[in-house]
Design an enzyme around this catalytic site. Sequence first.
Site, PDB file in Angstrom:
ATOM      1  N   SER A 143       5.281   3.151   5.586  1.00 48.06           N
ATOM      2  CA  SER A 143       5.428   4.106   4.369  1.00 48.06           C
ATOM      3  C   SER A 143       5.998   5.902   5.465  1.00 48.06           C
ATOM      4  O   SER A 143       5.570   5.719   6.497  1.00 48.06           O
ATOM      5  CB  SER A 143       4.926   4.195   3.534  1.00 48.06           C
ATOM      6  OG  SER A 143       5.216   5.943   2.979  1.00 48.06           O
ATOM      7  N   TYR A 157      -4.074   4.474   0.763  1.00 48.75           N
ATOM      8  CA  TYR A 157      -2.775   4.011   0.585  1.00 48.75           C
ATOM      9  C   TYR A 157      -2.551   4.528   2.305  1.00 48.75           C
ATOM     10  O   TYR A 157      -1.842   3.609   2.624  1.00 48.75           O
ATOM     11  CB  TYR A 157      -1.452   4.670  -0.400  1.00 48.75           C
ATOM     12  CG  TYR A 157      -0.586   4.225  -0.114  1.00 48.75           C
ATOM     13  CD1 TYR A 157       0.059   3.416  -0.952  1.00 48.75           C
ATOM     14  CD2 TYR A 157       0.052   4.851   0.096  1.00 48.75           C
ATOM     15  CE1 TYR A 157       1.228   2.902  -1.086  1.00 48.75           C
ATOM     16  CE2 TYR A 157       1.913   5.358   0.831  1.00 48.75           C
ATOM     17  CZ  TYR A 157       2.141   3.296  -0.137  1.00 48.75           C
ATOM     18  OH  TYR A 157       3.525   3.150  -0.023  1.00 48.75           O
TER      19      TYR A 157
HETATM   20  P1  NAD Z   1       7.321  -1.642  -7.137  1.00 49.88           P
HETATM   21  O1  NAD Z   1       5.845  -1.197  -7.730  1.00 49.88           O
HETATM   22  O2  NAD Z   1       8.401  -1.018  -7.993  1.00 49.88           O
HETATM   23  O3  NAD Z   1       6.694  -3.006  -6.048  1.00 49.88           O
HETATM   24  C1  NAD Z   1       5.808  -3.281  -5.442  1.00 49.88           C
HETATM   25  C2  NAD Z   1       5.925  -4.651  -6.327  1.00 49.88           C
HETATM   26  O4  NAD Z   1       4.790  -5.466  -5.808  1.00 49.88           O
HETATM   27  C3  NAD Z   1       5.325  -5.388  -7.507  1.00 49.88           C
HETATM   28  O5  NAD Z   1       6.918  -6.274  -8.158  1.00 49.88           O
HETATM   29  C4  NAD Z   1       4.437  -5.767  -7.471  1.00 49.88           C
HETATM   30  O6  NAD Z   1       4.167  -6.018  -8.910  1.00 49.88           O
HETATM   31  C5  NAD Z   1       4.222  -6.183  -6.198  1.00 49.88           C
HETATM   32  N1  NAD Z   1       2.720  -6.280  -5.847  1.00 49.88           N
HETATM   33  C6  NAD Z   1       1.273  -6.140  -6.217  1.00 49.88           C
HETATM   34  N2  NAD Z   1       1.179  -6.332  -5.552  1.00 49.88           N
HETATM   35  C7  NAD Z   1       0.986  -7.776  -5.382  1.00 49.88           C
HETATM   36  C8  NAD Z   1       0.458  -8.675  -5.067  1.00 49.88           C
HETATM   37  N3  NAD Z   1      -0.878  -8.833  -4.391  1.00 49.88           N
HETATM   38  N4  NAD Z   1       0.897 -10.111  -4.697  1.00 49.88           N
HETATM   39  C9  NAD Z   1       2.915 -10.219  -4.770  1.00 49.88           C
HETATM   40  N5  NAD Z   1       3.111  -9.280  -4.526  1.00 49.88           N
HETATM   41  C10 NAD Z   1       2.657  -7.824  -5.382  1.00 49.88           C
HETATM   42  O7  NAD Z   1       7.254  -0.345  -5.664  1.00 49.88           O
HETATM   43  P2  NAD Z   1       8.124   0.130  -4.897  1.00 49.88           P
HETATM   44  O8  NAD Z   1       8.719   1.390  -4.528  1.00 49.88           O
HETATM   45  O9  NAD Z   1       9.379  -1.329  -4.136  1.00 49.88           O
HETATM   46  O10 NAD Z   1       7.560  -0.637  -3.113  1.00 49.88           O
HETATM   47  C11 NAD Z   1       7.823  -1.343  -2.250  1.00 49.88           C
HETATM   48  C12 NAD Z   1       7.188  -1.564  -1.294  1.00 49.88           C
HETATM   49  O11 NAD Z   1       7.726  -0.076  -0.298  1.00 49.88           O
HETATM   50  C13 NAD Z   1       5.459  -0.830  -1.423  1.00 49.88           C
HETATM   51  O12 NAD Z   1       5.113  -1.986  -0.133  1.00 49.88           O
HETATM   52  C14 NAD Z   1       5.066   0.612  -0.902  1.00 49.88           C
HETATM   53  O13 NAD Z   1       4.616   0.572  -0.495  1.00 49.88           O
HETATM   54  C15 NAD Z   1       6.493   0.518  -0.436  1.00 49.88           C
HETATM   55  N6  NAD Z   1       7.275   1.919  -0.356  1.00 49.88           N
HETATM   56  C16 NAD Z   1       7.481   2.578  -1.127  1.00 49.88           C
HETATM   57  C17 NAD Z   1       7.687   4.300  -1.681  1.00 49.88           C
HETATM   58  C18 NAD Z   1       8.096   5.127  -2.952  1.00 49.88           C
HETATM   59  O14 NAD Z   1       8.466   5.902  -2.818  1.00 49.88           O
HETATM   60  N7  NAD Z   1       9.200   3.899  -3.548  1.00 49.88           N
HETATM   61  C19 NAD Z   1       7.975   5.141  -0.321  1.00 49.88           C
HETATM   62  C20 NAD Z   1       7.165   3.826   1.073  1.00 49.88           C
HETATM   63  C21 NAD Z   1       6.344   3.492   0.548  1.00 49.88           C
END
Ligand code: NAD
Length: 257
Positions: A143, A157
């Site tokens: 991130s 986080y």
């Molecule tokens: P999201 O919550 O839509 O998707 C995350 C997915 O991971 C969900 O489907 C959830 O069920 C799954 N998950 C959670 N715990 C789990 C586990 N123990 N085992 C397997 N699956 C699990 O979030 P997103 O925004 O799509 O995020 C995806 C990635 O991007 C994450 O690693 C997040 O930290 C990273 N990220 C997101 C952002 C943002 O702004 N959305 C920014 C930086 C990084």
Amino acid sequence: MRLKNKIALITGAGGAIGREAALLFAREGARVVVSDVIDKNGEETVAMIRSAGGEAAFIHADVSKEADAAAMIAFAEKTYGALHVLFNNAGISHKDDDDILATSESIWDLTLAINVKGVAWGCKYGIPALLRAGGGSIINTASFVAILGAATSQIAYTASKGAVLSMTREIANEFARKGIRANALCPGPVRSPLTDTFLNTEERRQRRLVHIPMGRFGTAQEMANGALFLASDESSFVNGATFTVDGGITSAYVTPE
Ligand code: NAD
């Protein structure tokens, strides 16, 4: 097609970024193993891929559990015969993850178990599979907060994503001569269920937008595009990268009006 004949596994592929990546990878010719801890969402991603004419299969896996990670990689090889792309995308951002003074031990444990160990287990079992396939690409999702101090603290986080970034660099070093590339995708703020847990008021959203030179949140599609580049052979000399897709947030000091 940029991923023709490739087999890709995406964790958290029932969520915002993971689903977009799964759909995109499939459109680009990959057979996609969709993994998530929420079966309904993962199965929905598979159904979307299939109805668009692509190939995908779902496996339930809680990435924080070593045995689940091992089973998910074995499933990919058993179903499609090999693994070429491993996208360790699953992650959480817990609503009770707060600043250093307020965050509890249980939130620390949960966040590190999923966000750090989840990536480690994926790599531990995924790397031997990539080696058996003659090489491949690992994309670990960190991130922008792994690079910058965030305006709204989520300390567990942030620490977890720092760990993903440094772990990825080490893996990139260790396996490069064996045909494996490993890169860290560093998304900027994207509106998704994950960020909606704490960017849950207009004031908080505006607080974050102040820092983004482009003046808007990113989209899951834009993150998927970055992941596609890292997954494909177009990025054949990109290894160990801190690959920001962040609207410039990590380059900004003060954003002009
Ligand atoms: P999201 O919550 O839509 O998707 C995350 C997915 O991971 C969900 O489907 C959830 O069920 C799954 N998950 C959670 N715990 C789990 C586990 N123990 N085992 C397997 N699956 C699990 O979030 P997103 O925004 O799509 O995020 C995806 C990635 O991007 C994450 O690693 C997040 O930290 C990273 N990220 C997101 C952002 C943002 O702004 N959305 C920014 C930086 C990084």
